[in-house]
Design an enzyme around this catalytic site. Structure first.
Site, PDB file in Angstrom:
ATOM      1  N   LEU A 133       0.804  -1.221   0.000  1.00  0.00           N
ATOM      2  CA  LEU A 133       0.000   0.000   0.000  1.00  0.00           C
ATOM      3  C   LEU A 133       0.844   1.282   0.000  1.00  0.00           C
ATOM      4  CD1 LEU A 133      -2.877  -0.987   2.448  1.00  0.00           C
ATOM      5  CD2 LEU A 133      -2.989  -0.766  -0.030  1.00  0.00           C
ATOM      6  N   PRO A 150       5.708  -2.152   9.066  1.00  0.00           N
ATOM      7  CA  PRO A 150       4.880  -2.366  10.251  1.00  0.00           C
ATOM      8  C   PRO A 150       3.382  -2.146  10.010  1.00  0.00           C
ATOM      9  CG  PRO A 150       6.032  -0.282  10.419  1.00  0.00           C
ATOM     10  CD  PRO A 150       6.535  -0.955   9.178  1.00  0.00           C
ATOM     11  N   CYS A 151       3.025  -1.519   8.931  1.00  0.00           N
ATOM     12  CA  CYS A 151       1.607  -1.221   8.681  1.00  0.00           C
ATOM     13  C   CYS A 151       0.784  -2.498   8.485  1.00  0.00           C
ATOM     14  CB  CYS A 151       1.459  -0.322   7.465  1.00  0.00           C
ATOM     15  SG  CYS A 151       2.305   1.248   7.652  1.00  0.00           S
ATOM     16  N   HIS A 152       1.299  -3.420   7.671  1.00  0.00           N
ATOM     17  CA  HIS A 152       0.538  -4.637   7.375  1.00  0.00           C
ATOM     18  C   HIS A 152       1.386  -5.897   7.487  1.00  0.00           C
ATOM     19  CE1 HIS A 152      -1.707  -1.361   5.415  1.00  0.00           C
ATOM     20  NE2 HIS A 152      -2.703  -1.959   6.022  1.00  0.00           N
ATOM     21  N   GLY A 153       2.630  -5.769   7.918  1.00  0.00           N
ATOM     22  CA  GLY A 153       3.454  -6.932   8.201  1.00  0.00           C
ATOM     23  C   GLY A 153       4.243  -7.517   7.052  1.00  0.00           C
TER      24      GLY A 153
END
Length: 187
Positions: A133, A150-153
């Site tokens: 993203l 860190p937002c979605h791994g």
């Protein structure tokens, strides 16, 4: 009137031609500012390439520069990071393509095709944007010692290849060239 008769131009013919030419020149003079304003601004052209001095980067250090409004990660990888990336089988990769603008679009995601190439395998230059993203991953983190978003791994290895998480592609390698042993031109 026969075919041998010639028609002398009149004063009226001259005025028609002169008026038409003046109108064409006037239209061009009016249109030129509109055409000229469509050219890229000098500041935009200046951002199309960036030259970076990497002489101070020791193995294990990274540098982030801005190119076309995006971060570009430049990493002088350690021998351990290079070995870790070379020891990964292409079958284990989520995205088998190198995504390297300096190579053909079907180049495999081998470590050497993701790095600056033979003889400069320690240098990794890539657009630092998560392909999921558009987040900015954190360096030298995650299970693979590469980059972690860190937002979605999403997790990338030491060659910037996606290994785990929702990101569909490896991080992109922009067009770049070494202009000397210590200077890289991106773009």
């Amino acid at each position: 009137m026969s075919a041998q008769d010639t028609i002398e131009p009149t004063r009226r013919d001259f005025l028609y031609i002169a008026t038409g030419m003046a109108g064409a020149v006037g239209a061009a003079a009016v249109a030129w500012p509109f055409i000229d304003q469509m050219r890229p601004d000098a500041s935009t052209l200046a951002l199309s390439t960036v030259e970076v001095d990497v002489s101070s980067l020791q193995p294990g250090q990274s540098l982030t520069v801005k190119w076309r409004g995006k971060p570009v990660f430049i990493r002088n990888r350690t021998p351990e990071e290079i070995d870790a990336a070379k020891n990964v089988s292409l079958d284990e990769l989520k995205d088998p393509l190198a995504r390297n603008a300096n190579l053909s679009s079907d180049a495999q995601a081998t470590d050497v095709d993701r790095s600056a190439g033979a003889g400069k395998e320690n240098w990794l230059i890539m657009v630092g944007v998560c392909t999921h993203l558009g987040c900015i991953p954190l360096g030298q983190q995650g299970e693979y010692g590469g980059w972690f978003c860190p937002c979605h791994g999403s997790q990338y290895d030491t060659a910037g290849r996606i290994r785990k998480g929702p990101a569909p592609e490896n991080m992109a390698v922009p067009v770049f060239a070494f202009t000397s042993d210590t200077k890289i031109r991106i773009g």
